[in-house]
Structure formats: C-alpha cells, structure tokens
Design a protein around this motif. Structure first.
Motif, short mmCIF file in Angstrom:
data_model
loop_
_atom_site.label_atom_id
_atom_site.label_comp_id
_atom_site.label_asym_id
_atom_site.label_seq_id
_atom_site.Cartn_x
_atom_site.Cartn_y
_atom_site.Cartn_z
N HIS A 79 -13.46 1.02 -3.11
CA HIS A 79 -12.63 -0.11 -3.52
C HIS A 79 -12.78 -1.27 -2.53
CE1 HIS A 79 -10.90 2.72 -6.30
NE2 HIS A 79 -10.60 3.52 -5.30
N ALA A 80 -12.24 -2.42 -2.90
CA ALA A 80 -12.32 -3.59 -2.03
C ALA A 80 -11.24 -3.56 -0.95
CB ALA A 80 -12.19 -4.87 -2.85
N GLN A 81 -10.08 -3.02 -1.28
CA GLN A 81 -8.98 -2.99 -0.33
C GLN A 81 -8.58 -1.55 -0.04
OE1 GLN A 81 -5.97 -5.58 -2.22
NE2 GLN A 81 -6.18 -6.81 -0.37
N CYS A 82 -7.88 -1.39 1.06
CA CYS A 82 -7.30 -0.09 1.39
C CYS A 82 -6.01 -0.35 2.14
CB CYS A 82 -8.26 0.75 2.23
SG CYS A 82 -8.59 0.05 3.85
N GLY A 83 -5.18 0.65 2.20
CA GLY A 83 -3.93 0.55 2.92
C GLY A 83 -3.98 1.34 4.21
N LEU A 84 -3.37 0.82 5.23
CA LEU A 84 -3.25 1.50 6.51
C LEU A 84 -1.77 1.56 6.84
CD1 LEU A 84 -4.57 2.70 9.05
CD2 LEU A 84 -4.71 0.38 9.96
#
Length: 79
Positions: free
Chosen positions: A35-40
C-alpha cells in the motif's frame, strides 16, 4: 534472528527479534502490504526511543507513514 509465534483464537502472527531489526521494518512490511500508506502506533515513550528509526525505514520502503500516539499499558491494547 529469533521468531516468536503468537497464537490467538482467530489469528496468528510472528514477531521477529533481531539486533537492528528496525532497519528492515519497511522492507518486511512492504513484502506483506503493498500500500501507499501505513500506520505506526506507539506509546509516547516507545516512539521517543524508536519512532524516528521506524518512520525512516517505512519511508525508505516507499510508505507515507501516519503516526498515532496511543496510551501506555494494557488498557490501551484493545480496539
């Protein structure tokens, strides 16, 4: 590298433990989630210690990481 498998009633996942492991975080995530984004997500104390390295690794793998501070302790570990 050591791997610990977490067995839950409806899900199973592996945790990789290795020196300098954050350097490979982005590459490992990219192999699982294109994906283009991820969560941290991290509590502020953990983020202060490791957040910049994690964000750098994720960015280096082509992600635009979105960081969210969560409270510490077990009460913060449920959805």
């Amino acid at each position: 590298m050591a791997t610990v498998t977490i067995e839950l009633p409806q899900h199973r996942y592996a945790i990789r433990i290795e020196p300098g492991g954050l350097d490979g975080l982005g590459e490992a995530a990219r192999s699982l989630a294109p994906h283009a984004q991820c969560g941290l997500l991290a509590d502020p104390a953990v983020h202060a210690l490791y957040g910049a390295a994690a964000e750098e690794s994720l960015s280096g793998a082509g992600y635009a990481p979105v960081t969210l501070a969560v409270g510490g302790g077990e009460e913060a570990k449920n959805l």
